[in-house]
Write an enzyme that holds these catalytic residues in place. Structure first.
Site, PDB file in Angstrom:
ATOM      1  N   CYS A  77       1.248  -0.980   0.267  1.00  0.00           N
ATOM      2  CA  CYS A  77      -0.177  -0.312   0.186  1.00  0.00           C
ATOM      3  C   CYS A  77       1.024   1.043  -0.171  1.00  0.00           C
ATOM      4  CB  CYS A  77      -1.175  -0.329   1.857  1.00  0.00           C
ATOM      5  SG  CYS A  77      -2.387   1.215   1.154  1.00  0.00           S
ATOM      6  N   HIS A 175      -3.929  -4.858  -0.301  1.00  0.00           N
ATOM      7  CA  HIS A 175      -3.423  -5.474   1.024  1.00  0.00           C
ATOM      8  C   HIS A 175      -3.629  -6.696   0.641  1.00  0.00           C
ATOM      9  CE1 HIS A 175      -2.983  -1.859   3.899  1.00  0.00           C
ATOM     10  NE2 HIS A 175      -4.309  -1.368   2.552  1.00  0.00           N
ATOM     11  N   GLU A 177      -2.356  -8.995   3.322  1.00  0.00           N
ATOM     12  CA  GLU A 177      -2.903  -9.045   4.614  1.00  0.00           C
ATOM     13  C   GLU A 177      -4.673  -9.752   4.615  1.00  0.00           C
ATOM     14  OE1 GLU A 177      -2.271  -5.578   4.559  1.00  0.00           O
ATOM     15  OE2 GLU A 177      -1.633  -6.881   3.508  1.00  0.00           O
TER      16      GLU A 177
END
Length: 195
Positions: A77, A175, A177
């Site tokens: 990001c 992202h 994650e």
């Protein structure tokens, strides 16, 4: 394997740490030069405003260290955006790893782009086993235009680079994650990259 998540005060680090743990690895949170240089893999996260995050890097000297790293490095990001030449956000000079300038979406679209969007034109071992047009989670108002270093593309008002690579440096605008099984596969691929 020693994995370091750079902890410089501008990253969403806990969710990345948990994602790495779900893959069966441990990650250390650190801004210590020696520890970062000794890592097998380095993750460079970022959330918030570019000029503030860059100031945090400069204050800790990490702006000097990061471009010199030789092991695989993954910017996520804002981390990816700070690896570019500069950003319109706060008129911020970046680390100059990726040869592209980060710009803002026009007022024609809602910003931030928040939620799920597709990635395609996948061009890197980072995307081994990942299908074209998979959905990833994004939250951003600024973007890196398509450029020779783009290894994934997303369309929101315009086609832009949702992932970048140069040598041992990788970056994702999305992202991983927070992107479910597909995001975890991308993180697993990053951990398996050949040095």
């Amino acid at each position: 394997m020693k994995i370091v998540i750079i902890n410089y005060g501008a990253g969403n680090i806990q969710s990345i740490k948990f994602a790495i743990e779900r893959l069966g690895f441990e990650a250390i949170l650190s801004n210590d030069w020696t520890e970062i240089k000794a890592a097998d893999r380095v993750i460079f996260p970022g959330v918030g405003e570019a000029s503030f995050a860059m100031k945090m890097l400069i204050d800790s000297g990490l702006d000097v260290l990061i471009p010199t790293l030789k092991q695989p490095v993954l910017g996520i990001c804002l981390g990816m955006q700070l690896m570019c030449n500069k950003s319109e956000e706060g008129n911020t000079i970046g680390l100059g790893i990726f040869d592209v300038d980060v710009i803002k979406f026009t007022p024609k679209v809602k910003v931030p782009q928040m939620g799920w969007n597709q990635i395609y034109n996948l061009k890197s071992p980072l995307f081994t086993g990942i299908n074209e047009n998979e959905y990833m989670y994004l939250v951003h108002s600024f973007y890196a235009p398509n450029c020779p270093e783009a290894i994934a593309t997303t369309n929101y008002e315009v086609e832009y680079a949702s992932a970048l690579q140069k040598d041992n440096f990788y970056g994702t605008q999305f992202h991983p994650e927070k992107s479910g099984d597909v995001g975890e596969q991308i993180l697993a691929n990053f951990l398996k990259l050949k040095d």
